[in-house]
Design a protein around this motif. Structure first.
Motif, PDB file in Angstrom:
ATOM      1  N   GLN A   1       0.812  -1.218   0.000  1.00 28.87           N
ATOM      2  CA  GLN A   1       0.000   0.000   0.000  1.00 28.87           C
ATOM      3  C   GLN A   1       0.847   1.270   0.000  1.00 28.87           C
ATOM      4  OE1 GLN A   1      -3.244  -0.278  -0.489  1.00 28.87           O
ATOM      5  NE2 GLN A   1      -2.817  -2.473  -0.559  1.00 28.87           N
TER       6      GLN A   1
ATOM      7  N   THR B   1      -7.076  -6.445  -0.683  1.00 28.42           N
ATOM      8  CA  THR B   1      -6.828  -5.504   0.406  1.00 28.42           C
ATOM      9  C   THR B   1      -8.155  -5.010   0.967  1.00 28.42           C
ATOM     10  OG1 THR B   1      -4.775  -4.796  -0.641  1.00 28.42           O
ATOM     11  CG2 THR B   1      -5.705  -3.336   1.027  1.00 28.42           C
TER      12      THR B   1
ATOM     13  N   LYS C   1      -4.001  -6.527   4.271  1.00 28.47           N
ATOM     14  CA  LYS C   1      -3.990  -7.166   2.962  1.00 28.47           C
ATOM     15  C   LYS C   1      -3.897  -8.667   3.157  1.00 28.47           C
ATOM     16  CE  LYS C   1       1.021  -6.418   2.411  1.00 28.47           C
ATOM     17  NZ  LYS C   1       1.264  -5.624   3.621  1.00 28.47           N
TER      18      LYS C   1
END
Length: 677
Positions: free
Chosen positions: A220, A386, A381
């Motif tokens: 991310q 996610t 995740k």
């Protein structure tokens, strides 16, 4: 003679100095601190520390030039086991270098280490430290090297690291750190690595000079040197009431456009829109003419009526009436609404996409546009995608799972989601809505704020948290078993991904819910995606074809996890990394050390349910039998667990099958049965 006398005197003085130096010794408090540390910490290698030899000559101990104080303690790879005892190393006030790397040290970073103001280097990598990096590390003003890589540290990276103005090396890779990377601006920082964590958001400009490898493994993270940030679920989100022009950097970009450039853009956009509108009108007129010539007035009239028909009844509800475009749940109607076209943007396939609600999800009152405007926070995740916590402007909170690598077409995806939408049980967390387009596949779930069973069992052990007691664990075992039994018996569905992170907790533990069930048919076949990480049955070779018996195996591993407190994904229980959790338990039980199996936190709590724990262990071992036919069915597992302790669950399997809807809605926070006005 005088020269000889001077030489003799010099040699005598030198000998005296050497003797004095040899007899120099650190204070008794430092010697006792070192001995207390070694005595309280089990270790494999014998170091030979004893009171008959000077402390400055002990293995791993370095003193200053005068031999008057300890300045370095280096004990790498000697098999240290357990937590660093408090009030030991912290009593070495002049310690400059601490190296305990490559041992098996557990627990959190002791607070008394943060009082050692002379520390210049700390090497604690390749251990099993847990908990957060304490903000008090910012008090170590002389620190030049901080290496905490490859531990189990969690939580955010403290902004207080900015106080370490002398820091030259910071290595935090291979942990479970989360949140955003703080803007660390230390001029002399030459080595930096936070790879393989769970960090999210954009990389601060002050750290963009470091290579891509320093940030890899954080799915991310975005921004230089990684790929640019995606506009979907922007991070960080603007503050409530903040317009886009208020976002830092937005105004400066706008000032670069002159008035002439803006006018040119507007005129070009208007001309393009008029041209597109004329083209659409021309195509529509020509299509009607061809249809009338080919089928006659009667066929044309029939076609016009069809275009005005609402989508057929499918048991699913779209987000609002403005979204009456086809492509979601079997709808065939069309519309020229500009708003509907905007919602459908991103489909990329010629067919419209929209947020489709399932079952009780019809009680939600938001649409796709509301969802895309929501502030989002990464929850975690997993193997299928996610998960985000999305807080809508109206205050509703949901979980949005952003799927990756979906391998089925739209029609098959719709049909599968409709089947999952029919699943309702107090111990299951069903899909409430979904969105399908070429580029995005989203699932919407109810938000349960109590987190997962995995986080409750393994999160920040030893940092003062309240561990799960036996009653709570037994209720969670019942919840997971009942949810799985309902899937198998009532819907003939295999879960395919039973694990502790997919058991979500509610305030009442007997209403914990299994999530992420039956998603395997929409993903490509693989041997590693679903059901892996220590939970997968040995006979599983195709992740798209889980069986009921494979689910029961995974449930058995989950029961062992509750009993032992050990995660199957970190099953190097003896340091060699060769045994998975079921085999380790079997080896311990075989040696008649059954008591060694159970979680030490249960022992500390004074658990008095030894008979129940042994009985549940027997159920778990039956579930993880190597031969699938030797494993019990899920309803039998529920019955056996209920017989172990009838007081742990508030409802039996039969009662939960008959009803309990109101209690389910109270505990889950389920939306009302009809859309809110």
């Amino acid at each position: 003679m005088s020269v000889a006398a001077s030489a003799a005197a010099l040699l005598l003085a030198l000998a005296a100095s050497l003797a004095l130096l040899a007899s120099a010794e650190p204070p008794a408090s430092e010697r006792s601190a070192l001995l207390a540390f070694l005595t309280a910490t089990p270790h494999e290698r014998k170091l030979g520390w004893n009171t008959s030899t000077p402390a400055c000559r002990w293995v791993g101990v370095t003193c200053d030039a005068a031999g008057s104080t300890v300045v370095a303690l280096r004990l790498p790879g000697i098999g240290l086991l357990g937590a660093i005892p408090p009030a030991t190393i912290g009593r070495l006030p002049n310690l400059q270098v601490l190296s305990l790397r490559s041992n098996r040290i557990t627990g959190t970073i002791p607070d008394d280490l943060l009082q050692l103001s002379a520390l210049r280097a700390v090497f604690l990598q390749n251990n099993a430290l847990s908990g957060a990096i304490p903000a008090g590390v910012g008090r170590l003003g002389a620190l030049e090297r901080l290496v905490l890589a490859h531990n189990n540290l969690s939580g955010p990276i403290p902004f207080a690291l900015n106080n370490l103005t002398s820091l030259r090396s910071l290595r935090l890779e291979g942990n479970r750190l989360s949140g955003k990377i703080p803007s660390i601006s230390i001029p002399g920082l030459a080595a930096f690595n936070v790879s393989d964590n769970a960090l999210n958001g954009s990389i601060p400009q002050s750290l963009a000079k470091f290579p891509e490898d320093a940030f890899a493994g954080n799915l991310q993270l975005c921004g230089t040197p990684l790929p640019p940030c995606s506009p979907f679920f922007p991070s960080p989100s603007p503050a409530p009431g903040m317009s886009p022009i208020d976002v830092p950097g937005a105004a400066s970009g706008k000032k670069k456009l002159s008035g002439l450039a803006i006018a040119g853009i507007v005129v070009g956009a208007v001309l393009a829109a008029l041209l597109l509108l004329a083209l659409i009108v021309f195509c529509a007129k020509k299509s009607r003419q061809q249809s009338g010539a080919r089928e006659g007035p009667k066929a044309a009239a029939a076609a016009g009526q069809t275009r005005g028909v609402a989508p057929p009844e499918t048991g699913m509800t779209t987000s609002s009436s403005k979204d009456d475009m086809g492509g979601g749940g079997g709808g065939t109607g069309t519309s020229g609404s500009a708003a509907a076209a905007a919602v459908a943007a991103g489909a990329g396939t010629g067919e419209a996409s929209r947020l489709v609600f399932l079952g009780k999800g019809a009680g939600y009152s938001f649409d796709l546009e509301d969802l895309l405007r929501a502030s989002a926070e990464v929850l975690g995740k997993g193997s299928v995608g996610t998960s985000y916590k999305a807080v809508l402007e109206e205050g509703t909170t949901v979980v949005v799972k952003r799927l990756k690598d979906v391998a089925v077409a739209r029609r098959e995806f719709d049909a599968h989601m409709e089947a999952l939408g029919r699943v309702e049980h107090r111990n299951l967390l069903p899909v409430r809505a979904y969105y399908f387009s070429k580029d995005e596949k989203l699932l919407v779930y109810d938000y349960l704020p109590n987190g997962s069973l995995s986080a409750m069992l393994h999160g920040s052990r030893g940092s003062g948290r309240t561990p799960m007691d036996w009653d709570a664990r037994m209720r969670s075992a019942l919840s997971a078993s009942r949810g799985l039994a309902h899937l198998h018996s009532a819907h003939n569905l295999a879960h395919g991904n039973v694990k502790s992170s997919n058991v979500l907790l509610r305030p009442d533990y007997d209403a914990a819910a299994l999530s992420d069930f039956c998603l395997h048919p929409i993903f490509p076949s693989t041997t590693t995606r679903v059901g892996s990480g220590g939970y997968r049955a040995p006979e599983m070779v195709d992740s798209r074809r889980p069986t009921f018996k494979a689910d029961v195996y995974s449930l058995g591993v989950l029961l062992l996890e509750l009993l032992t407190g050990k995660s199957p994904t970190h099953a190097s229980l003896e340091g060699d990394g060769t045994l998975d959790l079921p085999r380790w338990v079997q080896s311990v039980v075989r040696e008649e050390w059954t008591a060694e199996v159970f979680d030490v936190e249960l022992v500390r709590l004074g658990a008095s349910a030894e008979e129940e724990m042994v009985a549940l262990l027997q159920v778990a071992m039956a579930c993880v039998a190597t031969v699938p036919d030797a494993r019990p069915d899920a309803p039998d597992v529920v019955r056996m667990i209920e017989e172990i302790g009838s007081g742990h669950g508030q409802t039996t399997t039969e009662e939960s099958a008959r009803g309990g809807t109101s209690e389910e809605e109270r505990s889950r926070g389920t939306p009302p049965a009809v859309p809110t006005p």
